[in-house]
Design an enzyme around this catalytic site. Structure first.
Site, PDB file in Angstrom:
ATOM      1  N   LEU A   1       0.836  -1.193   0.000  1.00 51.51           N
ATOM      2  CA  LEU A   1       0.000   0.000   0.000  1.00 51.51           C
ATOM      3  C   LEU A   1       0.871   1.243   0.000  1.00 51.51           C
ATOM      4  O   LEU A   1       1.927   1.273   0.619  1.00 51.51           O
ATOM      5  CB  LEU A   1      -0.889   0.048   1.246  1.00 51.51           C
ATOM      6  CG  LEU A   1      -1.948  -1.024   1.354  1.00 51.51           C
ATOM      7  CD1 LEU A   1      -2.645  -0.933   2.702  1.00 51.51           C
ATOM      8  CD2 LEU A   1      -2.952  -0.919   0.232  1.00 51.51           C
ATOM      9  N   CYS A   2       0.387   2.265  -0.673  1.00 51.41           N
ATOM     10  CA  CYS A   2       1.068   3.556  -0.660  1.00 51.41           C
ATOM     11  C   CYS A   2       0.056   4.575  -0.151  1.00 51.41           C
ATOM     12  O   CYS A   2      -0.872   4.944  -0.865  1.00 51.41           O
ATOM     13  CB  CYS A   2       1.541   3.921  -2.065  1.00 51.41           C
ATOM     14  SG  CYS A   2       2.382   5.504  -2.133  1.00 51.41           S
ATOM     15  N   ILE A   3       0.211   4.969   1.102  1.00 53.21           N
ATOM     16  CA  ILE A   3      -0.726   5.907   1.728  1.00 53.21           C
ATOM     17  C   ILE A   3       0.066   7.103   2.231  1.00 53.21           C
ATOM     18  O   ILE A   3       1.065   6.954   2.930  1.00 53.21           O
ATOM     19  CB  ILE A   3      -1.473   5.242   2.902  1.00 53.21           C
ATOM     20  CG1 ILE A   3      -2.239   4.013   2.399  1.00 53.21           C
ATOM     21  CG2 ILE A   3      -2.418   6.214   3.565  1.00 53.21           C
ATOM     22  CD1 ILE A   3      -2.903   3.238   3.499  1.00 53.21           C
TER      23      ILE A   3
ATOM     24  N   HIS B   1       3.916   8.270   4.934  1.00 53.85           N
ATOM     25  CA  HIS B   1       5.173   8.828   4.441  1.00 53.85           C
ATOM     26  C   HIS B   1       5.749   9.810   5.447  1.00 53.85           C
ATOM     27  O   HIS B   1       5.005  10.489   6.153  1.00 53.85           O
ATOM     28  CB  HIS B   1       4.948   9.555   3.113  1.00 53.85           C
ATOM     29  CG  HIS B   1       4.503   8.648   2.015  1.00 53.85           C
ATOM     30  ND1 HIS B   1       3.976   9.122   0.844  1.00 53.85           N
ATOM     31  CD2 HIS B   1       4.489   7.299   1.894  1.00 53.85           C
ATOM     32  CE1 HIS B   1       3.673   8.121   0.054  1.00 53.85           C
ATOM     33  NE2 HIS B   1       3.960   7.002   0.678  1.00 53.85           N
TER      34      HIS B   1
ATOM     35  N   ALA C   1       0.970   3.798  -6.988  1.00 54.63           N
ATOM     36  CA  ALA C   1       2.270   3.322  -6.547  1.00 54.63           C
ATOM     37  C   ALA C   1       2.725   2.198  -7.477  1.00 54.63           C
ATOM     38  O   ALA C   1       3.905   1.987  -7.679  1.00 54.63           O
ATOM     39  CB  ALA C   1       2.199   2.822  -5.118  1.00 54.63           C
TER      40      ALA C   1
END
Length: 149
Positions: A4-6, A10, A52
């Site tokens: 997952l890219c949330i 970050h 992503a």
């Protein structure tokens, strides 16, 4: 692959190339609830314009635009779900398969702390029934602070 890219995961650095504002990134007020809500939001509405994984985004858009006729995406998702179910089974985790199983109500365990058994609402007058207020004031002569004087 399930990664997952949330944004909120970050680091809070100013990165003009990411398209994210520093305020959209991790900060100490994030908790399990806010992170899970972000995951649920991502699963409900994936951002295919800033993916992503570009290949996954293309597959997802093709599947969505074809109303499921292009099933490459669906096959991969099914395969991942099955692999996850098998992992959970090996780890002794019971995975709910129906909505009823998922929404099972739990019964709170009894506590050894006697304060946990107190229902503090029993000691607080919410003022839902004003019919007894005047009688109580007349009998005791006390002011409840609710402006009936």
């Amino acid at each position: 692959n399930g990664d997952l890219c949330i944004s909120i995961l970050h680091p809070p650095v100013d990165d003009p190339h990411s398209g994210e504002l520093p305020c959209e990134r991790w900060n100490p007020t994030q908790n399990v609830r806010t992170i899970l809500l972000s995951v649920i939001s991502l699963l409900n509405e994936p951002n295919t314009s800033s993916p992503a994984n570009v290949d996954a985004s293309v597959m997802y858009r093709r599947w969505k635009e074809s109303n499921g006729a292009d099933d490459e995406y669906a096959k991969i998702v099914r395969k991942q779900v099955e692999a996850t179910r098998e992992d959970a089974e090996r780890d002794g985790v019971s995975v709910p398969l129906t909505l009823e199983e998922y929404c099972v109500k739990t019964v709170p365990r009894p506590s050894d702390d006697p304060c946990d058994a107190l229902d503090l609402d029993d000691y607080y007058d919410y003022g839902d029934d004003d019919s007894d207020d005047e009688e109580e004031y007349e009998e005791t002569g006390e002011d409840s602070g609710q402006g009936e004087n």
